[in-house]
Design an enzyme around this catalytic site. Structure first.
Site, PDB file in Angstrom:
ATOM      1  N   ASN A  81     -40.645 -15.092 -55.092  1.00 30.01           N
ATOM      2  CA  ASN A  81     -40.592 -15.350 -53.769  1.00 30.01           C
ATOM      3  C   ASN A  81     -41.444 -16.928 -53.329  1.00 30.01           C
ATOM      4  OD1 ASN A  81     -39.380 -12.656 -53.486  1.00 30.01           O
ATOM      5  ND2 ASN A  81     -41.165 -11.467 -53.432  1.00 30.01           N
ATOM      6  N   HIS A 106     -40.253 -19.389 -57.947  1.00 31.33           N
ATOM      7  CA  HIS A 106     -38.565 -20.393 -56.868  1.00 31.33           C
ATOM      8  C   HIS A 106     -40.038 -20.954 -55.662  1.00 31.33           C
ATOM      9  CE1 HIS A 106     -35.372 -17.561 -57.941  1.00 31.33           C
ATOM     10  NE2 HIS A 106     -35.362 -18.508 -58.931  1.00 31.33           N
TER      11      HIS A 106
HETATM   12  C1  BJW Z   1     -35.423  -2.918 -51.891  1.00 29.22           C
HETATM   13  C2  BJW Z   1     -35.829  -3.223 -51.258  1.00 29.22           C
HETATM   14  C3  BJW Z   1     -36.508  -2.047 -50.776  1.00 29.22           C
HETATM   15  C4  BJW Z   1     -33.757  -4.173 -50.433  1.00 29.22           C
HETATM   16  N1  BJW Z   1     -36.810  -1.934 -52.167  1.00 29.22           N
HETATM   17  N2  BJW Z   1     -35.584  -2.972 -53.206  1.00 29.22           N
HETATM   18  C5  BJW Z   1     -23.516 -18.593 -63.183  1.00 29.22           C
HETATM   19  C6  BJW Z   1     -23.635 -17.958 -63.985  1.00 29.22           C
HETATM   20  C7  BJW Z   1     -24.659 -17.976 -64.371  1.00 29.22           C
HETATM   21  C8  BJW Z   1     -26.143 -18.936 -63.683  1.00 29.22           C
HETATM   22  C9  BJW Z   1     -24.885 -19.713 -62.923  1.00 29.22           C
HETATM   23  C10 BJW Z   1     -23.996 -19.640 -62.163  1.00 29.22           C
HETATM   24  N3  BJW Z   1     -23.628 -20.707 -61.735  1.00 29.22           N
HETATM   25  C11 BJW Z   1     -24.956 -21.098 -61.492  1.00 29.22           C
HETATM   26  C12 BJW Z   1     -25.484 -21.010 -62.377  1.00 29.22           C
HETATM   27  C13 BJW Z   1     -27.190 -21.046 -61.814  1.00 29.22           C
HETATM   28  C14 BJW Z   1     -27.834 -20.488 -60.533  1.00 29.22           C
HETATM   29  C15 BJW Z   1     -27.378 -19.010 -60.472  1.00 29.22           C
HETATM   30  O1  BJW Z   1     -28.467 -17.811 -61.330  1.00 29.22           O
HETATM   31  N4  BJW Z   1     -26.897 -18.418 -60.391  1.00 29.22           N
HETATM   32  C16 BJW Z   1     -26.018 -17.451 -59.445  1.00 29.22           C
HETATM   33  C17 BJW Z   1     -26.327 -16.504 -58.037  1.00 29.22           C
HETATM   34  C18 BJW Z   1     -25.191 -16.677 -60.170  1.00 29.22           C
HETATM   35  N5  BJW Z   1     -29.056 -20.987 -61.188  1.00 29.22           N
HETATM   36  C19 BJW Z   1     -30.038 -21.674 -59.882  1.00 29.22           C
HETATM   37  O2  BJW Z   1     -28.756 -22.546 -60.343  1.00 29.22           O
HETATM   38  C20 BJW Z   1     -31.236 -22.171 -60.984  1.00 29.22           C
HETATM   39  N6  BJW Z   1     -31.622 -22.877 -61.980  1.00 29.22           N
HETATM   40  C21 BJW Z   1     -31.099 -23.097 -62.908  1.00 29.22           C
HETATM   41  O3  BJW Z   1     -30.574 -22.508 -63.583  1.00 29.22           O
HETATM   42  O4  BJW Z   1     -31.804 -24.271 -63.353  1.00 29.22           O
HETATM   43  C22 BJW Z   1     -30.578 -24.970 -64.361  1.00 29.22           C
HETATM   44  C23 BJW Z   1     -29.778 -25.504 -64.115  1.00 29.22           C
HETATM   45  C24 BJW Z   1     -30.196 -26.739 -63.695  1.00 29.22           C
HETATM   46  C25 BJW Z   1     -28.671 -28.016 -63.701  1.00 29.22           C
HETATM   47  C26 BJW Z   1     -27.839 -27.528 -63.122  1.00 29.22           C
HETATM   48  C27 BJW Z   1     -27.057 -26.694 -63.496  1.00 29.22           C
HETATM   49  C28 BJW Z   1     -27.998 -24.947 -64.082  1.00 29.22           C
HETATM   50  C29 BJW Z   1     -31.905 -21.900 -59.676  1.00 29.22           C
HETATM   51  C30 BJW Z   1     -32.087 -20.628 -58.985  1.00 29.22           C
HETATM   52  C31 BJW Z   1     -32.877 -21.031 -57.470  1.00 29.22           C
HETATM   53  C32 BJW Z   1     -32.610 -20.207 -56.341  1.00 29.22           C
HETATM   54  N7  BJW Z   1     -32.858 -19.931 -55.009  1.00 29.22           N
HETATM   55  C33 BJW Z   1     -33.309 -19.321 -53.726  1.00 29.22           C
HETATM   56  C34 BJW Z   1     -33.554 -20.055 -52.800  1.00 29.22           C
HETATM   57  C35 BJW Z   1     -35.355 -20.256 -53.103  1.00 29.22           C
HETATM   58  C36 BJW Z   1     -36.293 -21.369 -51.914  1.00 29.22           C
HETATM   59  C37 BJW Z   1     -35.792 -19.594 -51.174  1.00 29.22           C
HETATM   60  O5  BJW Z   1     -36.951 -18.714 -50.472  1.00 29.22           O
HETATM   61  O6  BJW Z   1     -35.396 -20.276 -49.695  1.00 29.22           O
HETATM   62  O7  BJW Z   1     -34.377 -17.979 -54.976  1.00 29.22           O
HETATM   63  S1  BJW Z   1     -31.592 -18.635 -53.833  1.00 29.22           S
HETATM   64  C38 BJW Z   1     -32.474 -16.838 -53.350  1.00 29.22           C
HETATM   65  O8  BJW Z   1     -31.910 -15.528 -55.073  1.00 29.22           O
HETATM   66  C39 BJW Z   1     -33.534 -16.881 -53.591  1.00 29.22           C
HETATM   67  C40 BJW Z   1     -34.498 -15.562 -54.611  1.00 29.22           C
HETATM   68  O9  BJW Z   1     -35.380 -16.312 -55.467  1.00 29.22           O
HETATM   69  C41 BJW Z   1     -32.845 -15.249 -55.118  1.00 29.22           C
HETATM   70  C42 BJW Z   1     -33.157 -14.169 -55.851  1.00 29.22           C
HETATM   71  O10 BJW Z   1     -32.459 -13.242 -54.897  1.00 29.22           O
HETATM   72  P1  BJW Z   1     -33.720 -12.206 -54.771  1.00 29.22           P
HETATM   73  O11 BJW Z   1     -35.145 -12.035 -54.626  1.00 29.22           O
HETATM   74  O12 BJW Z   1     -32.781 -11.598 -56.091  1.00 29.22           O
HETATM   75  O13 BJW Z   1     -32.877 -11.347 -53.309  1.00 29.22           O
HETATM   76  P2  BJW Z   1     -31.424 -10.212 -53.345  1.00 29.22           P
HETATM   77  O14 BJW Z   1     -31.612 -10.808 -51.383  1.00 29.22           O
HETATM   78  O15 BJW Z   1     -30.421 -10.991 -54.053  1.00 29.22           O
HETATM   79  O16 BJW Z   1     -31.769  -9.494 -53.721  1.00 29.22           O
HETATM   80  C43 BJW Z   1     -32.731  -8.308 -53.177  1.00 29.22           C
HETATM   81  C44 BJW Z   1     -33.098  -6.779 -53.813  1.00 29.22           C
HETATM   82  O17 BJW Z   1     -33.739  -6.216 -53.416  1.00 29.22           O
HETATM   83  C45 BJW Z   1     -31.275  -5.963 -53.372  1.00 29.22           C
HETATM   84  O18 BJW Z   1     -30.754  -5.501 -54.795  1.00 29.22           O
HETATM   85  C46 BJW Z   1     -31.677  -5.192 -52.613  1.00 29.22           C
HETATM   86  O19 BJW Z   1     -30.780  -3.699 -52.730  1.00 29.22           O
HETATM   87  C47 BJW Z   1     -33.354  -4.939 -52.498  1.00 29.22           C
HETATM   88  N8  BJW Z   1     -34.821  -4.259 -52.140  1.00 29.22           N
HETATM   89  N9  BJW Z   1     -35.148  -3.842 -50.382  1.00 29.22           N
HETATM   90  C48 BJW Z   1     -36.712  -1.864 -53.327  1.00 29.22           C
HETATM   91  N10 BJW Z   1     -37.123  -1.412 -49.906  1.00 29.22           N
END
Ligand code: BJW
Ligand code: ZN
Length: 246
Positions: free
Chosen positions: A101, A118
């Site tokens: 976050n 992030h």
């Molecule tokens: C509750 C609740 C309550 C609700 N109690 N629970 C294919 C396969 C694998 C990887 C890749 C791929 N294609 C591309 C990639 C790489 C990519 C990636 O992983 N993509 C996948 C989505 C497929 N990753 C990247 O690009 C990363 N960098 C990287 O890999 O570098 C190497 C590289 C370099 C050059 C080229 C290629 C690779 C960087 C990732 C950056 C993510 N950025 C964001 C935005 C950040 C800034 C911002 O906030 O604006 O980060 S996207 C967004 O997702 C944000 C979050 O931190 C991140 C994760 O989300 P999170 O926190 O898990 O939220 P949600 O909404 O998904 O889930 C919430 C959960 O809470 C749910 O499960 C609910 O059930 C639960 N919940 N209320 C408990 N009260």
């Protein structure tokens, strides 16, 4: 609410704990999550708002979105989950809180040692000279901040395709590799490399616990799944810790 005798025993005996949090931990404060029916990505396009290409194509749009989110983050308060994690820190000699976050709510709740994978919404930097800013306020709607060197200023957050901050990521891997108990809280565990951390912990012998409202990609690998709100489960976990460690 109930935790297993094994988890209770771990809470009592371990010294090294690592936590990974995601957007779900701030949901009860009123910060929107990304995925799922009401998530940000159900209405908005990540390639437009959370990628370098999207920013270069339309920096005003991206800045307007981050300013809007910053307003929300400033208007909310940490919730019971953030406070519980801050309390937990004081019970363990090695306690690492890794967050995806950018909202500062862990720090505002009193957590001292937070690794932000992030970035942070309060910081931005010049893409030309690298100068950091913590006081960027875009007053005019849809305007784009510029550095004194003329360079374009961007939010200090990690977008898709970008590397994570080196120190934070290395420390997070180190903590996950060394911990005896790992909690994945409020994350869908689909965004890599953050989503590796629970697997790294398990591979190194940690007891893996997930706290989430629903099952995720990670659930099949965990030792214990606590289904429910982080803001209810974590305070209960802290009560258990107090009973066994005070
Ligand atoms: C509750 C609740 C309550 C609700 N109690 N629970 C294919 C396969 C694998 C990887 C890749 C791929 N294609 C591309 C990639 C790489 C990519 C990636 O992983 N993509 C996948 C989505 C497929 N990753 C990247 O690009 C990363 N960098 C990287 O890999 O570098 C190497 C590289 C370099 C050059 C080229 C290629 C690779 C960087 C990732 C950056 C993510 N950025 C964001 C935005 C950040 C800034 C911002 O906030 O604006 O980060 S996207 C967004 O997702 C944000 C979050 O931190 C991140 C994760 O989300 P999170 O926190 O898990 O939220 P949600 O909404 O998904 O889930 C919430 C959960 O809470 C749910 O499960 C609910 O059930 C639960 N919940 N209320 C408990 N009260
Ligand atoms: Zn500059």
């Amino acid at each position: 609410m109930k935790i297993s005798p094994t988890l209770n025993e771990k809470l009592a005996t371990v010294q090294r704990v690592c936590i990974l949090t995601g957007a779900g931990v701030s949901a009860e404060s009123g910060v929107p999550t990304f995925r799922g029916e009401d998530g940000l990505w159900s209405k908005l396009k990540p390639e437009e708002l959370a990628s370098f290409e999207g920013f270069m194509k339309n920096p005003r749009n991206v800045w307007a979105w981050y300013n809007h989110r910053k307003e929300i983050m400033h208007s909310v308060e940490p919730n019971a989950a953030h406070y519980a994690l801050a309390t937990m820190e004081s019970f363990y000699s090695e306690f690492t809180l890794v967050t995806q976050n950018i909202d500062n709510l862990h720090q505002r709740a009193g957590s001292k040692h937070v690794l932000e994978l992030h970035g942070n919404i309060e910081r931005s930097y010049c893409m030309e000279c690298g100068k950091y800013f913590t006081d960027i306020t875009v007053t005019e709607e849809a305007s784009v901040p510029r550095c004194s060197c003329g360079g374009l200023v961007r939010p200090d957050v990690v977008w898709f395709g970008e590397n994570l901050p080196e120190y934070e990521y290395k420390e997070a891997i180190r903590a996950a590799s060394n911990c005896e108990l790992f909690f994945s809280v409020g994350t869908s565990a689909v965004v890599y490399p953050a989503a590796w951390l629970p697997h790294v912990a398990k591979q190194h012998g940690a007891y893996l616990v997930e706290i989430n409202m629903e099952r995720t990609e990670l659930s099949q690998y965990v030792d214990e799944l606590l289904l429910g709100k982080a803001g209810e489960i974590l305070p209960y976990v802290v009560e258990c810790i107090k009973k066994v460690r005070s």
